[in-house]
Structures are given as C-alpha cells and as structure tokens.
Design a protein around this motif. Structure first.
Motif, PDB file in Angstrom:
ATOM      1  N   ILE A   1       0.786  -1.112  -0.044  1.00  0.00           N
ATOM      2  CA  ILE A   1      -0.147   0.056   0.028  1.00  0.00           C
ATOM      3  C   ILE A   1       0.912   1.305   0.096  1.00  0.00           C
ATOM      4  O   ILE A   1       0.579   2.202  -0.728  1.00  0.00           O
ATOM      5  CB  ILE A   1      -1.090   0.066   1.132  1.00  0.00           C
ATOM      6  CG1 ILE A   1      -2.006  -1.095   1.042  1.00  0.00           C
ATOM      7  CG2 ILE A   1      -1.496   1.269   1.296  1.00  0.00           C
ATOM      8  CD1 ILE A   1      -2.755  -1.491   2.209  1.00  0.00           C
ATOM      9  N   TRP A   2       1.950   1.028   0.758  1.00  0.00           N
ATOM     10  CA  TRP A   2       2.818   2.470   0.883  1.00  0.00           C
ATOM     11  C   TRP A   2       3.332   2.545  -0.453  1.00  0.00           C
ATOM     12  O   TRP A   2       3.552   3.792  -0.852  1.00  0.00           O
ATOM     13  CB  TRP A   2       3.790   2.160   2.041  1.00  0.00           C
ATOM     14  CG  TRP A   2       3.553   2.794   2.942  1.00  0.00           C
ATOM     15  CD1 TRP A   2       2.931   1.976   4.162  1.00  0.00           C
ATOM     16  CD2 TRP A   2       3.003   4.103   3.539  1.00  0.00           C
ATOM     17  NE1 TRP A   2       2.947   2.527   5.518  1.00  0.00           N
ATOM     18  CE2 TRP A   2       2.675   3.766   4.921  1.00  0.00           C
ATOM     19  CE3 TRP A   2       3.150   5.400   2.979  1.00  0.00           C
ATOM     20  CZ2 TRP A   2       2.293   5.039   5.766  1.00  0.00           C
ATOM     21  CZ3 TRP A   2       2.704   6.390   3.603  1.00  0.00           C
ATOM     22  CH2 TRP A   2       2.369   6.107   4.902  1.00  0.00           C
TER      23      TRP A   2
ATOM     24  N   LEU B   1       0.835   4.439  -2.499  1.00  0.00           N
ATOM     25  CA  LEU B   1       0.767   5.930  -2.232  1.00  0.00           C
ATOM     26  C   LEU B   1       1.841   6.646  -2.327  1.00  0.00           C
ATOM     27  O   LEU B   1       1.635   7.783  -3.037  1.00  0.00           O
ATOM     28  CB  LEU B   1       0.580   5.696  -0.801  1.00  0.00           C
ATOM     29  CG  LEU B   1      -1.010   5.335  -0.399  1.00  0.00           C
ATOM     30  CD1 LEU B   1      -0.866   5.298   1.213  1.00  0.00           C
ATOM     31  CD2 LEU B   1      -1.959   6.264  -0.664  1.00  0.00           C
ATOM     32  N   VAL B   2       3.333   6.223  -2.220  1.00  0.00           N
ATOM     33  CA  VAL B   2       4.393   6.994  -2.285  1.00  0.00           C
ATOM     34  C   VAL B   2       4.838   6.924  -3.887  1.00  0.00           C
ATOM     35  O   VAL B   2       6.103   6.475  -3.832  1.00  0.00           O
ATOM     36  CB  VAL B   2       5.148   6.765  -1.353  1.00  0.00           C
ATOM     37  CG1 VAL B   2       6.428   7.825  -1.320  1.00  0.00           C
ATOM     38  CG2 VAL B   2       4.528   6.818  -0.019  1.00  0.00           C
ATOM     39  N   ASP B   3       4.144   7.123  -4.815  1.00  0.00           N
ATOM     40  CA  ASP B   3       4.878   6.987  -6.355  1.00  0.00           C
ATOM     41  C   ASP B   3       5.382   8.138  -6.471  1.00  0.00           C
ATOM     42  O   ASP B   3       5.959   9.183  -5.979  1.00  0.00           O
ATOM     43  CB  ASP B   3       3.704   6.759  -7.184  1.00  0.00           C
ATOM     44  CG  ASP B   3       2.598   7.990  -7.086  1.00  0.00           C
ATOM     45  OD1 ASP B   3       2.964   8.918  -6.546  1.00  0.00           O
ATOM     46  OD2 ASP B   3       1.479   7.831  -7.982  1.00  0.00           O
TER      47      ASP B   3
ATOM     48  N   PHE C   1       3.732  11.466  -6.312  1.00  0.00           N
ATOM     49  CA  PHE C   1       3.766  11.913  -4.940  1.00  0.00           C
ATOM     50  C   PHE C   1       5.108  12.563  -4.407  1.00  0.00           C
ATOM     51  O   PHE C   1       5.108  13.665  -3.659  1.00  0.00           O
ATOM     52  CB  PHE C   1       3.363  10.883  -3.963  1.00  0.00           C
ATOM     53  CG  PHE C   1       3.143  11.539  -2.417  1.00  0.00           C
ATOM     54  CD1 PHE C   1       1.984  12.045  -1.768  1.00  0.00           C
ATOM     55  CD2 PHE C   1       4.137  11.093  -1.522  1.00  0.00           C
ATOM     56  CE1 PHE C   1       2.102  12.500  -0.414  1.00  0.00           C
ATOM     57  CE2 PHE C   1       4.177  11.490  -0.154  1.00  0.00           C
ATOM     58  CZ  PHE C   1       3.292  12.198   0.212  1.00  0.00           C
TER      59      PHE C   1
ATOM     60  N   PHE D   1       2.702  12.776   5.161  1.00  0.00           N
ATOM     61  CA  PHE D   1       1.911  11.658   5.720  1.00  0.00           C
ATOM     62  C   PHE D   1       2.286  11.673   7.423  1.00  0.00           C
ATOM     63  O   PHE D   1       3.752  11.784   7.449  1.00  0.00           O
ATOM     64  CB  PHE D   1       2.321  10.079   5.360  1.00  0.00           C
ATOM     65  CG  PHE D   1       1.525   9.944   3.861  1.00  0.00           C
ATOM     66  CD1 PHE D   1       0.280   9.622   3.971  1.00  0.00           C
ATOM     67  CD2 PHE D   1       2.130  10.072   2.925  1.00  0.00           C
ATOM     68  CE1 PHE D   1      -0.346   9.516   2.725  1.00  0.00           C
ATOM     69  CE2 PHE D   1       1.633   9.740   1.530  1.00  0.00           C
ATOM     70  CZ  PHE D   1       0.341   9.352   1.533  1.00  0.00           C
TER      71      PHE D   1
ATOM     72  N   THR E   1       2.302   9.224  10.620  1.00  0.00           N
ATOM     73  CA  THR E   1       1.598   7.840  11.113  1.00  0.00           C
ATOM     74  C   THR E   1       1.968   7.757  12.618  1.00  0.00           C
ATOM     75  O   THR E   1       2.924   8.141  13.080  1.00  0.00           O
ATOM     76  CB  THR E   1       2.435   6.710  10.201  1.00  0.00           C
ATOM     77  OG1 THR E   1       3.874   6.939  10.449  1.00  0.00           O
ATOM     78  CG2 THR E   1       1.972   6.864   8.649  1.00  0.00           C
TER      79      THR E   1
ATOM     80  N   VAL F   1      -3.155  12.621   6.591  1.00  0.00           N
ATOM     81  CA  VAL F   1      -2.473  13.410   5.706  1.00  0.00           C
ATOM     82  C   VAL F   1      -2.696  15.066   5.979  1.00  0.00           C
ATOM     83  O   VAL F   1      -3.785  15.460   6.294  1.00  0.00           O
ATOM     84  CB  VAL F   1      -2.805  13.202   4.237  1.00  0.00           C
ATOM     85  CG1 VAL F   1      -2.142  14.109   3.347  1.00  0.00           C
ATOM     86  CG2 VAL F   1      -2.645  11.836   3.952  1.00  0.00           C
TER      87      VAL F   1
END
Length: 92
Positions: free
Chosen positions: A37-38, A41-43, A46, A70, A72, A87
């Motif tokens: 998933i990370w 998200l962190v493409d 981003f 982000f 966490t 976020v």
C-alpha cells in the motif's frame, strides 16, 4: 482495532499448502500488504509533490504552494495496537 484479512486468503493458502495459515503467516501477509500500500501511495508523482509542492489557487484567489505529508503512529506491537494515518498539508 484488529486488522482482519479476508477468509479468502485463508482459503487460498489452504488450497495451495494443504494446511491453514498460522498466525505468523497472517502477520507476515499483513506486513507485506502494508508495504505494498505504501508503494502505491508514495509514487513518483507524490514524491515530486512532497519535494517541490503543488501550487493551488485558493478561494481567496491567491495561489499558494502546499506540501503533502503523511503522519503515522504505530506502537511497538502492531498486532495489538491501533494504527492511524493522516495527511496534512503544510502551507507556505
């Protein structure tokens, strides 16, 4: 909050290995799922926005550069804790 993985995974595992997945295997699958998933998200898009910001025109007509971030929280024992993620936009 206990992160549950679908029974479909247990069925898949049992059909391929002829035994049910242990709690250690399910923990490993949760770990791998979070990392996948990370990665989604962190493409590159981003990361570019993270480094250089995004110019957004606000309702007052002023363009501002914002930087997505982000935040966490994860405790020492991930199987027993609540993980939260939010976020926040940092505005210059």
């Amino acid at each position: 909050m206990d992160l549950k993985i679908s029974d479909t995974l247990q069925d898949f595992y049992q059909s391929h290995f002829n035994k049910p997945a242990t709690s250690e295997i399910l923990t490993f699958c949760r770990h791998e799922l979070m990392h996948a998933i990370w990665l989604l998200l962190v493409d590159d898009e981003f990361m570019h926005a993270y480094e250089f910001g995004i110019v957004i025109e606000f309702l007052d007509g002023v363009s501002r550069r914002v930087f997505p971030r982000f935040f966490t929280y994860a405790a020492d024992y991930p199987e027993k804790c609540v993980k939260t993620m939010s976020v926040r936009l940092h505005i210059d």
